[in-house]
Design an enzyme around this catalytic site. Structure first.
Site, mmCIF file in Angstrom:
data_model
loop_
_atom_site.group_PDB
_atom_site.id
_atom_site.type_symbol
_atom_site.label_atom_id
_atom_site.label_comp_id
_atom_site.label_asym_id
_atom_site.label_seq_id
_atom_site.Cartn_x
_atom_site.Cartn_y
_atom_site.Cartn_z
ATOM 1 N N ARG A 92 0.835 -1.206 0.000
ATOM 2 C CA ARG A 92 0.000 0.000 0.000
ATOM 3 C C ARG A 92 0.872 1.259 0.000
ATOM 4 O O ARG A 92 0.517 2.273 -0.603
ATOM 5 C CB ARG A 92 -0.928 -0.025 1.219
ATOM 6 C CG ARG A 92 -1.945 -1.162 1.188
ATOM 7 C CD ARG A 92 -2.796 -1.179 2.454
ATOM 8 N NE ARG A 92 -3.767 -2.260 2.445
ATOM 9 C CZ ARG A 92 -3.573 -3.441 3.016
ATOM 10 N NH1 ARG A 92 -2.422 -3.695 3.618
ATOM 11 N NH2 ARG A 92 -4.507 -4.359 2.999
ATOM 12 N N ALA A 122 -10.813 6.420 1.546
ATOM 13 C CA ALA A 122 -10.699 4.963 1.430
ATOM 14 C C ALA A 122 -9.484 4.531 0.624
ATOM 15 O O ALA A 122 -9.058 3.380 0.714
ATOM 16 C CB ALA A 122 -11.961 4.393 0.778
ATOM 17 N N ASN A 124 -5.795 3.783 -0.770
ATOM 18 C CA ASN A 124 -4.521 3.416 -0.130
ATOM 19 C C ASN A 124 -3.330 4.171 -0.710
ATOM 20 O O ASN A 124 -3.356 4.535 -1.884
ATOM 21 C CB ASN A 124 -4.291 1.907 -0.285
ATOM 22 C CG ASN A 124 -5.124 1.118 0.699
ATOM 23 O OD1 ASN A 124 -5.250 1.487 1.859
ATOM 24 N ND2 ASN A 124 -5.718 0.027 0.226
ATOM 25 N N ASP A 127 -3.772 5.802 5.476
ATOM 26 C CA ASP A 127 -3.331 6.676 6.569
ATOM 27 C C ASP A 127 -2.595 7.901 6.032
ATOM 28 O O ASP A 127 -2.801 9.022 6.509
ATOM 29 C CB ASP A 127 -2.427 5.896 7.530
ATOM 30 C CG ASP A 127 -3.111 4.657 8.078
ATOM 31 O OD1 ASP A 127 -4.089 4.806 8.834
ATOM 32 O OD2 ASP A 127 -2.687 3.532 7.735
ATOM 33 N N ASP A 152 -9.598 -4.492 8.552
ATOM 34 C CA ASP A 152 -8.696 -5.441 9.203
ATOM 35 C C ASP A 152 -9.333 -5.998 10.480
ATOM 36 O O ASP A 152 -9.264 -7.200 10.753
ATOM 37 C CB ASP A 152 -7.371 -4.762 9.552
ATOM 38 C CG ASP A 152 -6.782 -4.020 8.374
ATOM 39 O OD1 ASP A 152 -6.046 -4.624 7.594
ATOM 40 O OD2 ASP A 152 -7.091 -2.825 8.233
ATOM 41 N N ARG A 155 -12.061 -8.412 9.489
ATOM 42 C CA ARG A 155 -11.453 -9.696 9.092
ATOM 43 C C ARG A 155 -11.010 -10.477 10.330
ATOM 44 O O ARG A 155 -11.186 -11.701 10.419
ATOM 45 C CB ARG A 155 -10.231 -9.427 8.199
ATOM 46 C CG ARG A 155 -10.558 -8.929 6.805
ATOM 47 C CD ARG A 155 -9.309 -8.413 6.093
ATOM 48 N NE ARG A 155 -9.572 -8.120 4.690
ATOM 49 C CZ ARG A 155 -8.839 -7.292 3.944
ATOM 50 N NH1 ARG A 155 -7.804 -6.662 4.481
ATOM 51 N NH2 ARG A 155 -9.141 -7.085 2.678
ATOM 52 N N HIS A 172 -14.879 -9.370 20.328
ATOM 53 C CA HIS A 172 -14.437 -7.981 20.405
ATOM 54 C C HIS A 172 -12.905 -7.976 20.362
ATOM 55 O O HIS A 172 -12.246 -8.401 21.315
ATOM 56 C CB HIS A 172 -14.977 -7.305 21.663
ATOM 57 C CG HIS A 172 -16.425 -6.992 21.570
ATOM 58 N ND1 HIS A 172 -17.404 -7.892 21.938
ATOM 59 C CD2 HIS A 172 -17.080 -5.899 21.086
ATOM 60 C CE1 HIS A 172 -18.596 -7.355 21.706
ATOM 61 N NE2 HIS A 172 -18.434 -6.148 21.193
ATOM 62 N N HIS A 179 -2.838 0.743 8.244
ATOM 63 C CA HIS A 179 -3.590 -0.224 7.435
ATOM 64 C C HIS A 179 -2.593 -0.771 6.425
ATOM 65 O O HIS A 179 -2.461 -0.268 5.307
ATOM 66 C CB HIS A 179 -4.764 0.454 6.728
ATOM 67 C CG HIS A 179 -5.482 -0.446 5.761
ATOM 68 N ND1 HIS A 179 -5.965 -1.690 6.109
ATOM 69 C CD2 HIS A 179 -5.787 -0.279 4.449
ATOM 70 C CE1 HIS A 179 -6.533 -2.243 5.060
ATOM 71 N NE2 HIS A 179 -6.432 -1.414 4.038
ATOM 72 N N THR A 233 -9.599 -5.912 -3.778
ATOM 73 C CA THR A 233 -10.578 -6.119 -2.704
ATOM 74 C C THR A 233 -11.552 -4.945 -2.738
ATOM 75 O O THR A 233 -11.136 -3.804 -2.895
ATOM 76 C CB THR A 233 -9.897 -6.174 -1.319
ATOM 77 O OG1 THR A 233 -9.500 -4.868 -0.926
ATOM 78 C CG2 THR A 233 -8.683 -7.083 -1.338
#
Length: 317
Positions: A92, A122, A124, A127, A152, A155, A172, A179, A233
């Protein structure tokens, strides 16, 4: 002319992620108005037409059209999914230079419209590009949010649910940090129905620490596996973006692991990273600072350093 009290969301970038987000948004009837902007105007128009043809099956028809940057003026949210895609074998962070130039142009156009809402980013590396959007826009840090580690963490919860044979909603557990390749699992606070996962592993022979490590590796590398198999993805992240949008428009005060600006939290500052944060109509209400153990803090510091090095190279502080 926009009606009062109508929630408008603008999508910029009608690629696989953007189109999937649009599809999820209309199926869940999250906003009253949905605008699609893309450099390929025909693609945006085609998507709007296609989505409108399914309105009869939607729970509450959303007014949808292919628009221009001027439509951002009255938007509550602008979601950016435009930019170069991650190629097989590419990280990324390899996308930084390609997408910074694209984002500078996009954000300038949005702000020129008079936009005064919330950005969701959204694209990449998310961040870095969320930080860039904050810098380019001049908006308060609370109103610029990246998708961060929301996918993440999803997933992670899914795979842990499979392992412990419980529904993911009863797991949790969070992935935080970049990311990307330096993200980390917060095992010290991960629970199944309120029971710490590390305790479960100690109590039951069928559960093993090695299995947990493999689960995390599969989470971290999931995008690479999916890109190898289908090129990109998009469904999972689109559902995550829709969840973020709902949290904002409905003023939910829900905790999501989004990319948020750190100003001393977790021992770092002047960087956007994936951390638990309370999300509502104002954007990020505040960051939830979870106490990390020594190993987790070291991994988080490393993740922050990797991102800061990229920022130092590309931005003058």
């Amino acid at each position: 002319m926009k009606k009062e009290n109508v929630n408008r969301v603008v999508l910029i970038g009608a690629g696989a992620v953007g189109s999937s987000y649009a599809f999820a948004m209309l199926n869940q009837a999250v906003a009253e108005e949905f605008v699609i902007i893309d450099v390929n105007e025909d693609k945006a128009t085609g998507d709007a037409m296609d989505l409108n043809h399914g309105k009869v099956f939607a729970p509450n028809p959303t007014k949808t059209w292919a628009g221009t940057y001027q439509d951002c003026k009255d938007a509550e949210i602008v979601c950016i999914s435009a930019g170069a895609n991650q190629q097989p074998g590419e990280t990324r962070l390899d996308l930084v230079k390609k997408n910074l130039a694209i984002f500078q142009n996009i954000v300038s156009e949005v702000m020129a419209s008079g936009f005064n809402g919330i950005f969701i980013v959204a694209t990449n590396p998310v961040d870095i590009l969320t930080y860039a959007t904050w810098k380019f826009s001049g908006l308060p840090k609370e109103r610029v949010i990246g998708s961060g580690t929301i996918l993440d963490s999803s997933r992670f919860r899914y795979l842990l649910g499979e392992y412990f044979d419980v529904t993911p909603s009863n797991i949790h557990a969070n992935i935080i940090g970049e990311h990307g390749d330096t993200e980390l699992p917060v095992w010290s606070h991960a629970t199944v129905g309120g029971v710490p996962i590390l305790e479960l592993v100690e109590r039951h022979e069928e559960y093993k620490v090695e299995d947990l490590e493999e689960i995390f590796i599969n989470v971290r590398d999931a995008a690479y596996h999916i890109i190898e198999k289908k090129g990109a993805t998009y469904y999972g992240i689109a559902m995550g973006l829709t969840r973020m949008t709902k949290a904002i428009l409905n003023n939910e005060n829900v905790i999501l692991t989004v990319s948020a600006y750190l100003n001393g939290q977790y021992g770092t500052e002047d960087v956007y990273m994936g951390v638990p944060a309370i999300v509502n109509r104002e954007g990020i209400r505040n960051i939830v600072e979870v106490s990390l153990n020594e190993k987790e803090q070291q991994l988080f510091n490393h993740s922050a350093e990797v991102l800061k090095n990229i920022l130092t190279t590309n931005f003058e502080n």
